[in-house]
Design a protein around this motif. Structure first.
Motif, PDB file in Angstrom:
ATOM      1  N   GLY B 230       0.819  -1.209   0.000  1.00  0.00           N
ATOM      2  CA  GLY B 230       0.000   0.000   0.000  1.00  0.00           C
ATOM      3  C   GLY B 230       0.852   1.258   0.000  1.00  0.00           C
ATOM      4  N   LEU B 231       0.260   2.331  -0.513  1.00  0.00           N
ATOM      5  CA  LEU B 231       0.963   3.616  -0.592  1.00  0.00           C
ATOM      6  C   LEU B 231       0.524   4.536   0.537  1.00  0.00           C
ATOM      7  CD1 LEU B 231       0.624   4.203  -4.430  1.00  0.00           C
ATOM      8  CD2 LEU B 231       2.653   3.417  -3.209  1.00  0.00           C
ATOM      9  N   GLY B 232       1.351   5.557   0.800  1.00  0.00           N
ATOM     10  CA  GLY B 232       0.987   6.560   1.783  1.00  0.00           C
ATOM     11  C   GLY B 232       1.362   6.196   3.202  1.00  0.00           C
ATOM     12  N   SER B 233       2.024   5.061   3.375  1.00  0.00           N
ATOM     13  CA  SER B 233       2.439   4.640   4.705  1.00  0.00           C
ATOM     14  C   SER B 233       3.907   4.237   4.621  1.00  0.00           C
ATOM     15  CB  SER B 233       1.581   3.449   5.150  1.00  0.00           C
ATOM     16  OG  SER B 233       2.252   2.709   6.123  1.00  0.00           O
ATOM     17  N   VAL B 234       4.729   4.817   5.482  1.00  0.00           N
ATOM     18  CA  VAL B 234       6.169   4.560   5.391  1.00  0.00           C
ATOM     19  C   VAL B 234       6.501   3.064   5.480  1.00  0.00           C
ATOM     20  CG1 VAL B 234       8.408   4.960   6.506  1.00  0.00           C
ATOM     21  CG2 VAL B 234       6.827   6.862   6.148  1.00  0.00           C
ATOM     22  N   PRO B 235       5.919   2.297   6.424  1.00  0.00           N
ATOM     23  CA  PRO B 235       6.297   0.873   6.488  1.00  0.00           C
ATOM     24  C   PRO B 235       5.647   0.014   5.408  1.00  0.00           C
ATOM     25  CG  PRO B 235       5.243   1.617   8.537  1.00  0.00           C
ATOM     26  CD  PRO B 235       4.981   2.644   7.513  1.00  0.00           C
ATOM     27  N   GLY B 236       4.854   0.629   4.525  1.00  0.00           N
ATOM     28  CA  GLY B 236       4.128  -0.152   3.523  1.00  0.00           C
ATOM     29  C   GLY B 236       5.047  -1.014   2.667  1.00  0.00           C
ATOM     30  N   ALA B 237       6.150  -0.412   2.203  1.00  0.00           N
ATOM     31  CA  ALA B 237       7.060  -1.152   1.331  1.00  0.00           C
ATOM     32  C   ALA B 237       7.718  -2.302   2.093  1.00  0.00           C
ATOM     33  CB  ALA B 237       8.128  -0.217   0.765  1.00  0.00           C
ATOM     34  N   LEU B 238       8.067  -2.046   3.353  1.00  0.00           N
ATOM     35  CA  LEU B 238       8.708  -3.098   4.152  1.00  0.00           C
ATOM     36  C   LEU B 238       7.744  -4.265   4.365  1.00  0.00           C
ATOM     37  CD1 LEU B 238      11.261  -3.896   5.781  1.00  0.00           C
ATOM     38  CD2 LEU B 238      10.190  -2.845   7.778  1.00  0.00           C
ATOM     39  N   ILE B 239       6.523  -3.932   4.722  1.00  0.00           N
ATOM     40  CA  ILE B 239       5.524  -4.990   4.971  1.00  0.00           C
ATOM     41  C   ILE B 239       5.162  -5.704   3.662  1.00  0.00           C
ATOM     42  CG2 ILE B 239       3.106  -5.350   5.664  1.00  0.00           C
ATOM     43  CD1 ILE B 239       3.652  -3.108   7.789  1.00  0.00           C
ATOM     44  N   GLY B 240       4.995  -4.926   2.601  1.00  0.00           N
ATOM     45  CA  GLY B 240       4.684  -5.530   1.303  1.00  0.00           C
ATOM     46  C   GLY B 240       5.820  -6.420   0.823  1.00  0.00           C
ATOM     47  N   GLY B 241       7.046  -5.970   1.004  1.00  0.00           N
ATOM     48  CA  GLY B 241       8.210  -6.758   0.572  1.00  0.00           C
ATOM     49  C   GLY B 241       8.308  -8.065   1.326  1.00  0.00           C
ATOM     50  N   ILE B 242       8.162  -7.987   2.647  1.00  0.00           N
ATOM     51  CA  ILE B 242       8.274  -9.211   3.452  1.00  0.00           C
ATOM     52  C   ILE B 242       7.103 -10.158   3.142  1.00  0.00           C
ATOM     53  CG2 ILE B 242       8.179 -10.105   5.820  1.00  0.00           C
ATOM     54  CD1 ILE B 242       9.935  -7.717   6.618  1.00  0.00           C
ATOM     55  N   ALA B 243       5.919  -9.579   2.936  1.00  0.00           N
ATOM     56  CA  ALA B 243       4.775 -10.435   2.580  1.00  0.00           C
ATOM     57  C   ALA B 243       5.046 -11.164   1.266  1.00  0.00           C
ATOM     58  CB  ALA B 243       3.513  -9.578   2.456  1.00  0.00           C
ATOM     59  N   LEU B 244       5.563 -10.440   0.271  1.00  0.00           N
ATOM     60  CA  LEU B 244       5.836 -11.075  -1.017  1.00  0.00           C
ATOM     61  C   LEU B 244       6.950 -12.124  -0.881  1.00  0.00           C
ATOM     62  CD1 LEU B 244       5.157 -11.133  -4.060  1.00  0.00           C
ATOM     63  CD2 LEU B 244       6.971  -9.459  -4.408  1.00  0.00           C
ATOM     64  N   GLY B 245       7.986 -11.793  -0.110  1.00  0.00           N
ATOM     65  CA  GLY B 245       9.079 -12.753   0.099  1.00  0.00           C
ATOM     66  C   GLY B 245       8.582 -14.038   0.728  1.00  0.00           C
ATOM     67  N   LEU B 246       7.757 -13.914   1.736  1.00  0.00           N
ATOM     68  CA  LEU B 246       7.229 -15.110   2.412  1.00  0.00           C
ATOM     69  C   LEU B 246       6.343 -15.924   1.468  1.00  0.00           C
ATOM     70  CD1 LEU B 246       6.386 -13.607   5.926  1.00  0.00           C
ATOM     71  CD2 LEU B 246       8.047 -15.416   5.446  1.00  0.00           C
ATOM     72  N   ILE B 247       5.497 -15.217   0.724  1.00  0.00           N
ATOM     73  CA  ILE B 247       4.590 -15.922  -0.197  1.00  0.00           C
ATOM     74  C   ILE B 247       5.395 -16.689  -1.248  1.00  0.00           C
ATOM     75  CG2 ILE B 247       2.939 -15.527  -2.072  1.00  0.00           C
ATOM     76  CD1 ILE B 247       1.975 -13.102  -0.256  1.00  0.00           C
ATOM     77  N   GLU B 248       6.373 -16.014  -1.859  1.00  0.00           N
ATOM     78  CA  GLU B 248       7.169 -16.676  -2.896  1.00  0.00           C
ATOM     79  C   GLU B 248       7.974 -17.833  -2.318  1.00  0.00           C
ATOM     80  OE1 GLU B 248       7.776 -13.074  -6.129  1.00  0.00           O
ATOM     81  OE2 GLU B 248       9.523 -14.040  -5.243  1.00  0.00           O
ATOM     82  N   SER B 249       8.467 -17.652  -1.114  1.00  0.00           N
ATOM     83  CA  SER B 249       9.288 -18.690  -0.508  1.00  0.00           C
ATOM     84  C   SER B 249       8.466 -19.952  -0.231  1.00  0.00           C
ATOM     85  CB  SER B 249       9.903 -18.144   0.784  1.00  0.00           C
ATOM     86  OG  SER B 249      10.916 -18.987   1.232  1.00  0.00           O
TER      87      SER B 249
END
Lengths: 309, 286
Positions: B230-249
């Motif tokens: 999501g946009l507009g939230s500083v931790p958004g990229a961190l949470i989105g990145g970790i979510a995608l990493g976990l899903i792909e893994s």
């Protein structure tokens, strides 16, 4: 681009782009306009089994590489039982992974992992964790250089300790060893050509393999790989075909190419009915220190195989 | 134990993904620019790190501030002199402009550096926790992702420029009336995005073989991560990145690596339908 070359630039012959995937696409265009095309970096049989009459390839079928490799490794490592196969889902790497899995099974090996990874994959840790659980004696990975550098690094990062690691065709390219440093040591591969081969009395500007090697290293300050050799040989073949045809007429050149049966510095070239160079004995190579050594065939061996510790 | 290793793999991979997306998310969220240059900025940072290491022997980690600052300068100038001219146009216009600039940068890098994959071969080893392995270079990527997120959070909350960026994002005209030099704020924001891309590129030069062929892959990941986080939230990229990493893994381990990236895109489509703001995004930024 192919349409432009044929219609606007009126070329008489097309030299195919790199790789089986791109060659397969351009070959259809060349066939439509009946323009001879020489492919020097396409080895997947699926490129040549479309019934095209104007496509000719200087690499031998890639499936021939895997059977000899299985037998060779079994002879060198009597304890070899389990192999993990991990290939890129792309024309050439997929064909190689599939051929190796088939050859390994028919050679009596247990294929404990056999998966493909998507083009553009940035991480192999999930697959390598699964490979590690399967505890293979041999890891066989296919892909292009950036995939293989990442794959080899992650094999080490995640503690995979298989004594044989094969990466097709990683060690055939200098950037593979440069991108891995010490991690490249011990990695084996198949290739279509190595400069240790010693053909003589060849047609074209280089009458011996040594002449080609000497000219190439003088010009580029690095060793030639199979791509350089295959493509230079393709140019030799083209010149020979034009000389035989006596003109640049497309049909005449095509017929001369189909009838080609010559020896070049790269080896014999004799196109089969599907346009591929007939099967040849292809080398197995290994990175040892900073050198690429030839393990097979016997006629050009310059080192004994080392297991990865 | 396999599951724990997959979990760790996913978190570490997700952190690298977060490194890719933090700057991209900032530029998209604040400037409403889908920055097609972002993947090339990362690769440029990687190339600069590689060549600096090759010629000087200095560990790229020590060069990170210099290279990231150089990328800041490049980003600032591009925004100030080119993108600012069309920044108020519809998003497709800025997307097309950054696409064009990306083609120039991509081809310049290919001409000058070639597309040959290059990697800083400083293998830093692994941290072993029982049967589990954690590569040190990837852990550094994780540290960088946390550091950049914290830095961005502090800049946005506690600095004058951060408050100016927020003000411009909320109401451009009001910010102008308050004396904020809007064009300068835009350029600084874009520069910060490039700074973060450059910093990620430096770490990536030790993790991935750097080649221009990867620019599109990085850009695609950044896009997916921003939609998930999501946009507009500083931790958004961190949470989105970790979510995608976990899903792909987990997807790579359970249903095969061939399908892992597809699962990430499926999740992105699902979120676009049911939660357009992403996991932690702010309404109005989607």
């Amino acid at each position: 681009m192919a349409e432009k070359l044929i219609n606007d630039d009126a070329v008489d012959v097309i030299m195919a782009p790199f790789g089986s995937g791109h060659t397969k696409i351009i070959a259809a265009v060349a066939e439509r306009y009946q323009v001879p095309m020489l492919a020097c970096v396409a080895s997947s049989v699926s490129v040549y089994d479309q019934g095209f009459k104007y496509l000719f390839g200087t690499l031998a079928p890639n499936t021939g590489m895997t059977e000899s490799m299985v037998e060779f490794f079994k002879a060198k490592s009597p304890d070899l039982k389990k192999v993990a196969v991990y290939g890129r889902d792309d024309v050439f790497p997929k064909a190689m992974a599939s051929a190796l899995a088939t050859s390994a099974e028919s050679g009596g090996l247990d294929v404990v992992y056999n998966e493909l990874y998507a083009v553009g994959t940035m991480d192999h840790s999930a697959a390598i964790s699964a490979i590690k659980s399967a505890d293979p004696d041999w890891v066989y990975m296919t892909g292009y250089t950036q995939d293989l550098i990442l794959g080899r690094k992650q094999l080490a990062d995640l503690g995979v300790t298989a004594p044989i690691v094969t990466m097709v065709t990683g060690p055939a390219y200098r950037e593979f060893t440069e991108g891995l440093g010490e991690l490249a040591d011990g990695v084996t591969s198949s290739t279509w050509w190595h400069h240790s081969t010693a053909y003589t009395d060849a047609v074209g500007p280089w009458s011996t393999t040594a002449d080609f090697y000497s000219d190439f290293t003088a010009a580029y300050k690095t060793d030639p790989d199979y791509v350089h050799a295959s493509c230079a040989a393709a140019a030799d073949v083209l010149v020979n075909a034009i000389q035989v045809a006596g003109s640049k007429d497309k049909q005449a050149v095509r017929d001369a190419l189909a009838a080609t049966d010559i020896l070049t510095f790269y080896g014999p070239i004799d196109f089969g009915d599907n346009g591929m160079n007939q099967g040849r004995e292809m080398p197995i190579i290994q990175v040892q220190g900073e050198e690429i050594m030839v393990l097979y065939p016997e006629s050009i061996v310059n080192a004994d195989m080392k297991m990865i510790k | 134990m396999d599951i724990l290793q997959i979990l760790l793999n996913g978190i570490v991979l997700g952190s690298l993904y977060a490194c890719i997306a933090i700057g991209f998310s900032l530029v998209w969220g604040v400037l409403n620019i889908i920055n097609m240059l972002h993947g090339s900025f990362i690769i440029l940072g990687g190339y600069l790190a590689f060549f600096a290491w090759q010629y000087s022997g200095v560990n790229p980690v020590f060069l990170l501030p210099i290279i990231a600052t150089a990328l800041f300068g490049l980003g600032y100038l591009l925004q100030y002199f080119f993108i600012n001219k069309v920044v108020m146009s519809p998003v497709l216009t800025t997307l097309t402009l950054t696409f064009g600039l990306d083609m120039i940068l991509y081809n310049l890098m290919t001409v000058f550096f070639t597309a040959t994959p290059r990697r800083v071969t400083l293998d830093l080893g692994t941290v072993n926790l029982g049967d589990m392995y954690l590569p040190v270079d990837r852990l550094m990527g994780m540290g960088l992702a946390l550091f950049l997120t914290a830095l961005l959070f502090l800049v946005m909350r506690a600095s004058k420029i951060g408050r100016a960026i927020v003000a411009v994002r909320m109401d451009r005209q009001a910010a102008t009336l308050m004396g904020i030099r809007v064009n300068n704020v835009y350029a600084i924001t874009f520069g910060i995005g490039a700074f973060m891309a450059g910093a990620a590129g430096v770490i990536f030069s030790m993790v991935f073989p750097i080649t221009t062929n990867l620019t599109g892959t990085f850009l695609g990941k950044a896009f997916v991560i921003c939609v998930i986080g999501g946009l507009g939230s500083v931790p958004g990229a961190l949470i989105g990145g970790i979510a995608l990493g976990l899903i792909e893994s987990f997807a790579g381990y359970t249903i095969g690596p061939q399908n892992a990236t597809t699962v990430g895109f499926v999740l992105m489509l699902f979120l676009l339908i049911v939660r357009p703001t992403g996991l932690v995004g702010v309404k109005g930024y989607e």
